[in-house]
Design an enzyme around this catalytic site. Structure first.
Site, PDB file in Angstrom:
ATOM      1  N   GLY A 268       0.825  -1.194   0.000  1.00 60.66           N
ATOM      2  CA  GLY A 268       0.000   0.000   0.000  1.00 60.66           C
ATOM      3  C   GLY A 268       0.860   1.245   0.000  1.00 60.66           C
ATOM      4  O   GLY A 268       2.057   1.180   0.318  1.00 60.66           O
TER       5      GLY A 268
ATOM      6  N   GLN B  29       3.000   9.809   1.481  1.00 60.26           N
ATOM      7  CA  GLN B  29       4.299   9.151   1.322  1.00 60.26           C
ATOM      8  C   GLN B  29       5.030   9.543   0.045  1.00 60.26           C
ATOM      9  O   GLN B  29       6.181   9.139  -0.147  1.00 60.26           O
ATOM     10  CB  GLN B  29       4.126   7.630   1.349  1.00 60.26           C
ATOM     11  CG  GLN B  29       3.718   7.101   2.709  1.00 60.26           C
ATOM     12  CD  GLN B  29       3.586   5.592   2.659  1.00 60.26           C
ATOM     13  OE1 GLN B  29       2.552   5.076   2.288  1.00 60.26           O
ATOM     14  NE2 GLN B  29       4.653   4.895   3.006  1.00 60.26           N
TER      15      GLN B  29
ATOM     16  N   CYS C 261       6.799  -0.263   6.776  1.00 64.04           N
ATOM     17  CA  CYS C 261       6.319   0.890   6.012  1.00 64.04           C
ATOM     18  C   CYS C 261       7.416   1.323   5.047  1.00 64.04           C
ATOM     19  O   CYS C 261       8.584   1.397   5.436  1.00 64.04           O
ATOM     20  CB  CYS C 261       5.976   2.026   6.975  1.00 64.04           C
ATOM     21  SG  CYS C 261       5.394   3.513   6.151  1.00 64.04           S
ATOM     22  N   LEU C 262       7.033   1.639   3.803  1.00 65.25           N
ATOM     23  CA  LEU C 262       8.018   2.051   2.808  1.00 65.25           C
ATOM     24  C   LEU C 262       8.706   3.362   3.202  1.00 65.25           C
ATOM     25  O   LEU C 262       9.795   3.652   2.714  1.00 65.25           O
ATOM     26  CB  LEU C 262       7.354   2.200   1.433  1.00 65.25           C
ATOM     27  CG  LEU C 262       6.794   0.900   0.832  1.00 65.25           C
ATOM     28  CD1 LEU C 262       6.082   1.193  -0.485  1.00 65.25           C
ATOM     29  CD2 LEU C 262       7.885  -0.146   0.634  1.00 65.25           C
TER      30      LEU C 262
ATOM     31  N   HIS D  90      -3.511   0.995   8.028  1.00 67.98           N
ATOM     32  CA  HIS D  90      -2.170   1.583   7.960  1.00 67.98           C
ATOM     33  C   HIS D  90      -2.177   2.803   7.025  1.00 67.98           C
ATOM     34  O   HIS D  90      -1.621   3.865   7.363  1.00 67.98           O
ATOM     35  CB  HIS D  90      -1.194   0.504   7.475  1.00 67.98           C
ATOM     36  CG  HIS D  90       0.232   0.947   7.334  1.00 67.98           C
ATOM     37  ND1 HIS D  90       1.249   0.450   8.121  1.00 67.98           N
ATOM     38  CD2 HIS D  90       0.818   1.834   6.482  1.00 67.98           C
ATOM     39  CE1 HIS D  90       2.390   1.020   7.761  1.00 67.98           C
ATOM     40  NE2 HIS D  90       2.160   1.860   6.760  1.00 67.98           N
ATOM     41  N   GLU D  91      -2.828   2.670   5.866  1.00 70.33           N
ATOM     42  CA  GLU D  91      -2.883   3.798   4.911  1.00 70.33           C
ATOM     43  C   GLU D  91      -3.758   4.930   5.449  1.00 70.33           C
ATOM     44  O   GLU D  91      -3.439   6.111   5.253  1.00 70.33           O
ATOM     45  CB  GLU D  91      -3.365   3.336   3.539  1.00 70.33           C
ATOM     46  CG  GLU D  91      -2.506   2.266   2.863  1.00 70.33           C
ATOM     47  CD  GLU D  91      -1.010   2.502   2.943  1.00 70.33           C
ATOM     48  OE1 GLU D  91      -0.567   3.664   2.885  1.00 70.33           O
ATOM     49  OE2 GLU D  91      -0.272   1.499   3.089  1.00 70.33           O
TER      50      GLU D  91
ATOM     51  N   HIS E 190      -1.699   7.018   7.603  1.00 66.81           N
ATOM     52  CA  HIS E 190      -0.855   7.954   6.835  1.00 66.81           C
ATOM     53  C   HIS E 190      -1.639   9.223   6.474  1.00 66.81           C
ATOM     54  O   HIS E 190      -1.107  10.329   6.566  1.00 66.81           O
ATOM     55  CB  HIS E 190      -0.363   7.303   5.540  1.00 66.81           C
ATOM     56  CG  HIS E 190       0.864   6.454   5.713  1.00 66.81           C
ATOM     57  ND1 HIS E 190       2.030   6.941   6.247  1.00 66.81           N
ATOM     58  CD2 HIS E 190       1.095   5.156   5.407  1.00 66.81           C
ATOM     59  CE1 HIS E 190       2.942   5.969   6.265  1.00 66.81           C
ATOM     60  NE2 HIS E 190       2.398   4.875   5.769  1.00 66.81           N
TER      61      HIS E 190
HETATM   62 NI    NI Z   1       3.286   3.045   5.493  1.00 62.35          NI
END
Ligand code: NI
Length: 187
Positions: free
Chosen positions: A50, A55, A92-93, A134-135, A138
């Site tokens: 995701g 991000q 997380c990226l 999670h998204e 963000h």
């Molecule tokens: Ni993340």
């Protein structure tokens, strides 16, 4: 508002957009479509499940998730109900190589719009419910480390020849120091 000439990349811990509450998309313009396209490219390139617009440095309410081969763009998403609770590992990226357990609902119902502007209602369970939560975090300027079980926090430092993960436990304070240093001045 969304500058299509700017080359977007995934931003890392310390970038201010990761701490902003994203503003609604409302109108699905060509710029929004281009943004989503680029987010999908970046998510695929990084092998993520995701990615939220925060991000890529753009605090607007859009996220993409991919689960079991199905790609979903969520525009102005809202969680309308959440049930249960389960702790499992997340990464997380924007916080490369850091992982830890986070408690999330086991089932969520999400209302959003898709890229054509159509209203969609999605019921998600398990990993997909986790990814969506999670998204959503963000989009609200939150990161998984804000509610991670610190006793499980670790760096993934490599893999053995057998493919087993090699991990190194860390504390939140130390992890933040490393992430902040890695970003460097002006990064
Ligand atoms: Ni993340």
């Amino acid at each position: 508002m969304i500058d299509r000439t700017k080359r977007l990349t995934i931003v890392h811990y310390g970038h201010p957009a990761l701490r902003e509450k994203a503003s609604p998309i409302r109108r699905i313009t060509d710029d929004v479509k281009a943004l989503v396209g680029r987010m999908i490219e970046l998510m695929h390139g990084a092998r993520g499940l995701g990615l939220a617009a925060n991000q890529v440095g753009i605090p607007r309410r859009v996220a993409v998730v991919e689960f079991e081969g199905e790609l979903t763009a969520l525009i102005d998403p809202q969680i309308v109900s959440a049930k249960g609770g389960e702790s499992a590992q997340e990464g997380c990226l924007s916080l490369p190589r850091l992982y830890g357990d986070v408690e999330r609902p086991t089932r969520v119902v999400v209302r959003a719009r898709d890229l054509s502007g159509k209203r969609v209602k999605l019921t998600a369970e398990g990993m997909l419910a986790r990814a969506i939560c999670h998204e959503m975090d963000h989009l609200n300027g939150k990161l998984f480390v804000d509610h991670v079980d610190e006793s499980t926090l670790h760096w993934l430092v490599g893999t053995t020849e057998e493919g087993e993960p090699i991990v190194q436990p860390t504390t939140l304070d130390d992890a933040v120091k490393v992430l902040t240093a890695a970003r460097g001045p002006g990064g």
